[in-house]
Write a protein that holds these residues in place. Sequence first.
Motif, short mmCIF file in Angstrom:
data_model
loop_
_atom_site.label_atom_id
_atom_site.label_comp_id
_atom_site.label_asym_id
_atom_site.label_seq_id
_atom_site.Cartn_x
_atom_site.Cartn_y
_atom_site.Cartn_z
N ASN A 83 57.41 24.50 73.37
CA ASN A 83 58.52 23.47 73.80
C ASN A 83 57.98 23.00 75.18
O ASN A 83 58.93 21.79 75.44
N ALA A 84 57.49 22.79 75.79
CA ALA A 84 57.05 22.05 76.82
C ALA A 84 56.58 20.88 76.93
O ALA A 84 55.89 20.80 75.92
N ILE A 85 57.05 19.77 76.97
CA ILE A 85 57.25 18.49 77.14
C ILE A 85 55.08 18.13 77.75
O ILE A 85 55.31 17.61 76.38
N ASP A 86 55.88 18.17 78.72
CA ASP A 86 53.93 17.56 79.37
C ASP A 86 52.89 19.12 78.73
O ASP A 86 51.58 18.96 79.80
N LEU A 87 52.70 19.81 78.03
CA LEU A 87 51.44 20.43 77.93
C LEU A 87 50.42 19.49 77.53
O LEU A 87 49.75 20.03 78.50
N ALA A 88 49.86 18.71 76.88
CA ALA A 88 49.13 17.92 77.07
C ALA A 88 48.70 17.56 78.43
O ALA A 88 47.12 17.11 78.05
N ASP A 89 49.21 16.78 78.38
CA ASP A 89 49.09 16.30 80.49
C ASP A 89 48.75 17.08 81.42
O ASP A 89 48.05 16.65 82.04
N ARG A 90 49.16 18.66 80.80
CA ARG A 90 48.51 19.23 81.90
C ARG A 90 47.80 20.18 82.06
O ARG A 90 46.68 21.16 82.71
N PHE A 91 47.68 20.36 79.67
CA PHE A 91 46.44 21.54 80.34
C PHE A 91 45.95 20.96 79.67
O PHE A 91 44.61 21.23 79.17
N LEU A 92 45.52 20.00 79.33
CA LEU A 92 44.61 19.25 77.98
C LEU A 92 44.03 17.33 78.80
O LEU A 92 44.55 17.01 78.03
N PRO A 93 43.62 17.88 79.69
CA PRO A 93 43.51 16.35 80.40
C PRO A 93 42.24 16.28 80.59
O PRO A 93 41.71 14.55 80.14
N LYS A 94 40.97 16.59 79.98
CA LYS A 94 39.33 16.34 79.00
C LYS A 94 40.51 14.96 77.81
O LYS A 94 38.90 14.71 77.49
N LEU A 95 41.17 15.63 76.95
CA LEU A 95 41.29 15.42 75.70
C LEU A 95 41.56 13.17 76.22
O LEU A 95 41.09 12.82 75.61
N ALA A 96 42.86 13.08 77.08
CA ALA A 96 42.53 11.91 77.48
C ALA A 96 41.52 10.54 78.08
O ALA A 96 41.71 10.43 77.43
N SER A 97 40.14 11.36 78.90
CA SER A 97 39.36 11.11 79.64
C SER A 97 38.34 10.99 78.08
O SER A 97 37.75 9.82 78.08
N LEU A 98 38.47 11.55 76.93
CA LEU A 98 37.63 11.91 75.55
C LEU A 98 38.53 10.54 74.49
O LEU A 98 37.69 10.47 73.57
N ASN A 99 39.75 10.39 75.41
CA ASN A 99 39.98 9.53 74.19
C ASN A 99 40.79 9.97 72.74
O ASN A 99 41.06 9.53 71.30
N CYS A 100 41.16 11.23 72.65
CA CYS A 100 41.26 12.09 72.00
C CYS A 100 42.88 12.76 71.75
O CYS A 100 43.01 13.63 72.00
N LYS A 101 43.59 12.12 72.53
CA LYS A 101 44.70 12.66 73.48
C LYS A 101 46.07 12.80 72.39
O LYS A 101 45.98 11.10 71.75
N PRO A 102 46.10 14.15 72.03
CA PRO A 102 47.07 13.47 70.53
C PRO A 102 48.51 12.73 70.38
O PRO A 102 49.07 13.07 71.48
N PRO A 103 48.63 12.04 70.12
CA PRO A 103 50.57 11.76 70.32
C PRO A 103 51.42 13.03 69.99
O PRO A 103 51.13 13.73 69.27
N VAL A 104 53.09 12.60 71.14
CA VAL A 104 53.69 13.30 71.46
C VAL A 104 55.17 13.16 70.15
O VAL A 104 55.58 11.52 70.74
N ILE A 105 55.29 13.30 69.73
CA ILE A 105 57.36 13.61 69.25
C ILE A 105 57.67 14.37 69.49
O ILE A 105 57.82 15.91 69.60
N THR A 106 58.64 14.39 70.35
CA THR A 106 59.60 15.11 70.82
C THR A 106 60.70 15.41 70.34
O THR A 106 62.03 13.41 69.65
N PHE A 107 61.45 16.42 70.33
CA PHE A 107 62.70 16.58 69.49
C PHE A 107 63.80 17.13 70.50
O PHE A 107 64.27 17.82 71.18
N ARG A 108 64.71 15.88 70.27
CA ARG A 108 65.70 16.07 71.22
C ARG A 108 66.44 17.10 71.39
O ARG A 108 66.99 17.52 69.88
N ALA A 109 67.42 17.01 71.76
CA ALA A 109 68.10 18.04 72.08
C ALA A 109 69.48 17.99 70.76
O ALA A 109 69.89 17.22 70.61
N TYR A 110 70.11 18.49 70.69
CA TYR A 110 71.19 18.07 69.62
C TYR A 110 72.18 18.18 70.34
O TYR A 110 72.39 18.12 71.20
N SER A 111 73.14 16.45 69.44
CA SER A 111 74.51 16.39 70.27
C SER A 111 75.93 16.79 69.60
O SER A 111 75.40 17.61 68.26
#
Length: 446
Positions: free
Chosen positions: A251-279
Amino acid sequence: MPTLRSASSGLQLPNKRPKSDSTAPSKKRSSSRFKETKATPQSDDAIGKIAKCKVISSPTTSRKRLYGDEPVQKVKWNPKDPAQMKAVKEALHVATVPSNVACRDTEQNIIFDFCKECFKKERSGSLYVCGCPGTGKTLSLQIVKSKLLTWSKEVGHDILDAVSINCTSLADTSEIFSKILENFEGTCNPCSPLQQLQCIFSKRQSLPPKMTLIIVDEMDYLITRDRSVLHDLFMLTTVPFSRCILIGIANAIDLADRFLPKLASLNCKPPVITFRAYSKDQIYEIIQERLKGLGYDVFDSLSLEFCARKVAAASGDMRKVLAVCRRAVELLEAEIRDSCELQEFHTVTFDLMDKALSKAFKPKNVDTILSLPLHQQIILYALVNLFNRSKKNYTTIGELNKTYNETWKSIHRNTRTAIGAAEFINMCQGLSDQALIYKIINAFAA
C-alpha cells in the motif's frame, strides 16, 4: 326552368382550346410535367402489407423502433426468489473473482509488457506495485500471470514458473526465502535458503530451465529494523545470470525510497506502478460489469450512483463498495420478511442504500459507546469535557470523579444519586479494558 348545368353550357369560356386542337407534343409535355406527382394505384397485396404494419402509438418513437424489432427488455428481479437472491449475493461477494478487472487495462498492459520483455531477453527485473487498499492490485497481477502463462505457450517458450506469496501468512519475515526455494527441485543444502537462492541465480551451470516470476503480496510485512529481508529479496534480481522477475505489492507509495535506499545507489531501484483510487464513474462501471450476467436490474440507477459517489469521496475502495451493496441487498431481504406477501419489491431503493452507507461509514466506537450503561457514558463525557477545559491530555481519578459528579448533577438536578467512589473506579476500569479511555487520550494528544 333552366338548370345550372344548362345555363353554364351556354357560356363560352375565353381562350379555351378544344381537345381536337391539341398537338401531340403538347400531350407529351403535359404528361411529363405531372409524371412525378401522379399517384400510382396500389395493388391489393400492397394494401395488405400496409395493413399489417405495426401501429406506433407514441409520436416520439425513433425510426429504429419504427422499422426494426423491439429491444429486448430485462427480466424484472424477483427478490423473493431464493435462487435469484443467492446469485446477487455471490456476484457482490469479495471472494468472487471476475474474469476481467475493469478500468485497470493500462496498468495491466504495463506490467505485462515489462514481464514479456524480460522473458524475451532472458534477463531479470523487478517492479513495485503500490496503491490504496481495494484498488485491484492483487487481482490485476493474477490476470497478468495467467496472460503470461498463456503467452509463453503460444510462442513456444518454456512455460513460466510463477510463485505467489502473501506475506501475511508468514510466521517469520525470513521464511519468504524458504517459500521461494520450494519452487526449485534438488536444493538440499546445509546453507540457508537465501544462500541457496543466491547460488542458484549466480552460477551459469546452475541456471534454472525456466524464467521465474515471483509475486510478493503485502510486501510491507517484510519491513524489519535493519531492512535486510527486503534488501536481500530485491538483490536476487541483480546477481549474475539471474532469471528472476520479482513484483512486490504493498500500500505504501514510498516504500522503495524509504526502506531500500541502497538499491538506488546500485542503479537497480525497481520501477513503481501506482494504482490510483477508483473514481465514481469507475465504481459504477465495475458494479454494472459484475451484475451484467444476471440479466436483471438489482439497484436503481440513483441508489447505485449515490453509493459510487460516497465511497469514491471517502476512499475509492472497491471492497467497501461491494460490502455496502451486499448490506443494501440484505436490508431489502429483511424488509421482504417483515412485509406482507402482496407487497412487491423489484430493486434496491435509494433509502435502503442510504441506510447501508450510514452503517458502513459509522465509526465502530459509536455503537460501542451507545451500548454502554448510562454512568459509563457520562464518565466518558466528563473526561472529554475535562480535557477541553484544562487543555491537556492527562488527569487523575480524583479530578475525573469530581467532573463526573458535576456533570451528573447538571443532568439530573439531584433527582438521582451518582455512583460511589468504588463503583466509579470499577467503571473506569471497564472503560479502560475496552480501550475507550486510551482512544480519547490519544485523540487529544494528537
